[in-house]
Design an enzyme around this catalytic site. Structure first.
Site, PDB file in Angstrom:
ATOM      1  CE  LYS A   1      -3.888  -1.885   2.414  1.00 50.99           C
ATOM      2  NZ  LYS A   1      -4.785  -1.902   3.568  1.00 50.99           N
TER       3      LYS A   1
ATOM      4  CE  LYS B   1     -14.448   2.705   0.938  1.00 51.47           C
ATOM      5  NZ  LYS B   1     -14.237   4.186   1.869  1.00 51.47           N
TER       6      LYS B   1
ATOM      7  N   GLY C   1      -8.048   6.463  -3.245  1.00 50.64           N
ATOM      8  CA  GLY C   1      -8.661   6.195  -4.272  1.00 50.64           C
ATOM      9  C   GLY C   1      -8.358   4.900  -4.932  1.00 50.64           C
ATOM     10  N   GLY C   2      -7.544   3.775  -4.277  1.00 47.71           N
ATOM     11  CA  GLY C   2      -7.273   2.652  -4.630  1.00 47.71           C
ATOM     12  C   GLY C   2      -5.971   2.516  -5.155  1.00 47.71           C
TER      13      GLY C   2
ATOM     14  NE  ARG D   1     -11.026  11.592   1.373  1.00 46.21           N
ATOM     15  CZ  ARG D   1     -11.766  10.557   1.051  1.00 46.21           C
ATOM     16  NH1 ARG D   1     -13.032  10.753   1.136  1.00 46.21           N
ATOM     17  NH2 ARG D   1     -11.176   9.319   0.732  1.00 46.21           N
TER      18      ARG D   1
ATOM     19  CG  ASN E   1     -10.821   7.943   4.022  1.00 50.08           C
ATOM     20  OD1 ASN E   1     -10.043   8.137   3.350  1.00 50.08           O
ATOM     21  ND2 ASN E   1     -11.207   6.631   4.121  1.00 50.08           N
TER      22      ASN E   1
ATOM     23  CG  HIS F   1     -13.450  -1.660   3.519  1.00 40.13           C
ATOM     24  ND1 HIS F   1     -12.546  -1.256   2.774  1.00 40.13           N
ATOM     25  CD2 HIS F   1     -13.735  -0.638   4.255  1.00 40.13           C
ATOM     26  CE1 HIS F   1     -12.037   0.200   2.915  1.00 40.13           C
ATOM     27  NE2 HIS F   1     -12.922   0.440   4.036  1.00 40.13           N
TER      28      HIS F   1
ATOM     29  CD  GLU G   1      -6.889   3.964   3.937  1.00 41.15           C
ATOM     30  OE1 GLU G   1      -6.045   3.107   3.736  1.00 41.15           O
ATOM     31  OE2 GLU G   1      -7.435   4.453   3.225  1.00 41.15           O
TER      32      GLU G   1
ATOM     33  NE  ARG H   1     -18.334   5.072  -3.831  1.00 37.07           N
ATOM     34  CZ  ARG H   1     -16.875   5.321  -3.354  1.00 37.07           C
ATOM     35  NH1 ARG H   1     -16.093   5.752  -4.357  1.00 37.07           N
ATOM     36  NH2 ARG H   1     -16.666   5.285  -1.989  1.00 37.07           N
TER      37      ARG H   1
END
Length: 463
Positions: free
Chosen positions: A170, A249, A176-177, A304, A302, A220, A300, A350
């Site tokens: 990683k 995702k 964003g992958g 935001r 995020n 996840h 992790e 999405r």
């Protein structure tokens, strides 16, 4: 931690004007929240987005550069200048672009503009995946065995032998992958490490890599938190984000199926204690992997607002953007943990400008017809309209189709109905792919995991 009862709210004031340093549906989402709160909105936009819906709907608009994001949405001097020109008191970064840029957050502080998010100091810790892991270990959260930051192939090979295969590679920075690879055998390691490092160096200007033990069938699950400027925090339940493609995702839901509620409540409570301990502020999300024995590991954070925040809003009846603004303006959090009750079930699809039948090839073009679904429990967050031209410069997200129902079975049925109603003509979208996914027995049963889509590619019509 004691809640600040003595804060003089009369001395605080809500922002009069906010600059939005983003585009698309999230910019429109923030504009709408501002309008309902009586706050004027300024959109900082690129030339490519001159005719976009957020630009049309904002109270003020300032062009900050050409279509390429590096010359517009990532152009810090231009964005700061736009804030000064418009007399904006605060900047909302949305997600992506500069939303997790430590330098941008610090510059905002230095020029006395409120950055709607955590402080630069905390962001620098939690935005770096390796330092975030260490901080969360110290705060009492379990993590998978992993490495410190690696920058050379030699040290990475030594670390890989110690962890063992398979393992996950990683990127320390970014999201964003990108920069994430599953490595099954030692023979794949050198080439994969080199390719991934080159990718993240170009994307994030940071070639730091770390390695982590791989869980073969992991869910996840993420915990949404809110923390005010006085250190009082709450969690807003969890989201299941296990349906992913190339570590991106594609569908999210809340609450998560199959996992015991007691486990989810434990994860939430520990997440709140952890973020309070590290001094986190505003909205944030802690991401966990849960194995087949229901053991969970912090992965992790995020720092935001996330793309999938609407499913949390649907089951809590809260407006996360408004909560962000209240916190950033200095108001104490008005919520206690006992106030947070998850009601019903919500699912988000999405919808992207991609062709799933051709390896999700990105699509551009003009929207010839746009007819979003409606009816009870259906929400569409989108910046599309008939005649809108999808530009080639940005992320492929076109719309977030979100449904709510009293339970998961009814939510799935409602989403299937909404997908059938959704009309987007002129370009190829992932609507047909989502229709197949929502009918797959594995999804219906709730037994999804991070490699579910990859392993079920044939059944889902992915070529």
């Amino acid at each position: 931690m004691k809640h600040p009862k003595t804060v003089a709210l009369s001395k605080l004031h809500m922002f009069r004007k906010i600059l939005i340093a983003n585009r698309g549906e999230i910019a429109l989402r923030v504009i709408r929240a501002c309008r309902e709160m009586g706050i004027r909105s300024v959109i900082a936009h690129s030339e490519a987005d001159r005719d976009s819906l957020p630009v049309q709907m904002a109270d003020e608009r300032i062009c900050i550069g050409p279509g390429a994001s590096g010359k517009s949405y990532l152009n810090i001097p231009n964005i700061i200048s736009a804030a000064f020109i418009s007399n904006a008191e605060a900047i909302h970064p949305g997600y992506g672009f500069l939303s997790e840029n430590t330098s941008f957050a610090q510059i905002c502080k230095d020029v006395n503009i409120t950055f709607i998010g955590p402080s630069a100091d905390v962001m620098s810790v939690m935005g770096d995946k390796v330092s975030a892991r260490q901080a969360m270990v110290e705060a009492g959260l379990p993590t998978l065995p992993g490495t410190p930051v690696l920058r050379t192939l030699a040290e990475a090979k030594d670390a890989a032998r110690e962890i063992g295969f398979p393992l996950m590679l990683k990127a320390v920075a970014g999201g964003g992958g990108r920069g994430i690879r599953l490595i099954n055998h030692p023979d794949e390691f050198e080439r994969t490490f080199t390719v991934a490092q080159n990718e993240v160096r170009e994307a994030f200007h940071d070639d730091g890599i770390y390695l982590e033990r791989y869980l073969a069938k992991a869910r996840h699950v993420e915990i949404q938190v809110l923390v005010d400027n006085y250190g009082h925090g709450v969690h807003l339940g969890e989201r299941n984000c296990s349906c992913q493609r190339r570590n991106q995702k594609v569908i999210e839901e809340s609450p998560t199926p199959i996992l015991p509620r007691e486990l989810c409540e434990e994860m939430g409570a520990r997440a709140v204690r952890a973020v309070e301990k590290v001094g986190y502020r505003n909205a944030g999300t802690l991401e966990f992997l849960v194995d087949e024995q229901n053991r969970y590991y912090f992965m992790e954070m995020n720092t935001r607002l996330q793309v999938e925040h609407p499913v949390t809003e649907m089951v809590t009846s809260l407006d996360l953007v408004k909560e962000q603004l209240h916190i950033a303006s200095g108001e104490p959090l008005r919520l206690r943990q006992e106030d947070i009750v998850l009601r019903g079930h919500s699912i988000e699809c999405r919808i992207t400008a991609e062709d799933a039948d051709k390896d999700f090839r990105p699509q551009t073009g003009v929207i010839e017809k746009y007819l979003p679904p409606g009816g009870p429990g259906v929400r569409v967050d989108s910046h599309l309209y008939t005649g809108y031209e999808v530009p080639p410069h940005y992320d492929s997200l076109l719309a977030k189709l979100v449904v709510w129902a009293e339970d998961r079975d009814q939510a799935i049925a409602r989403m299937q109905r909404a997908l059938e109603e959704f009309v987007i003509e002129g370009i190829t979208t992932t609507i047909p792919f989502h229709q197949r996914l929502l009918k797959h027995e594995g999804f219906i049963s709730g037994d999804t995991y991070t490699r579910f889509i990859q392993e079920q590619a044939g059944a889902l019509g992915i070529k």
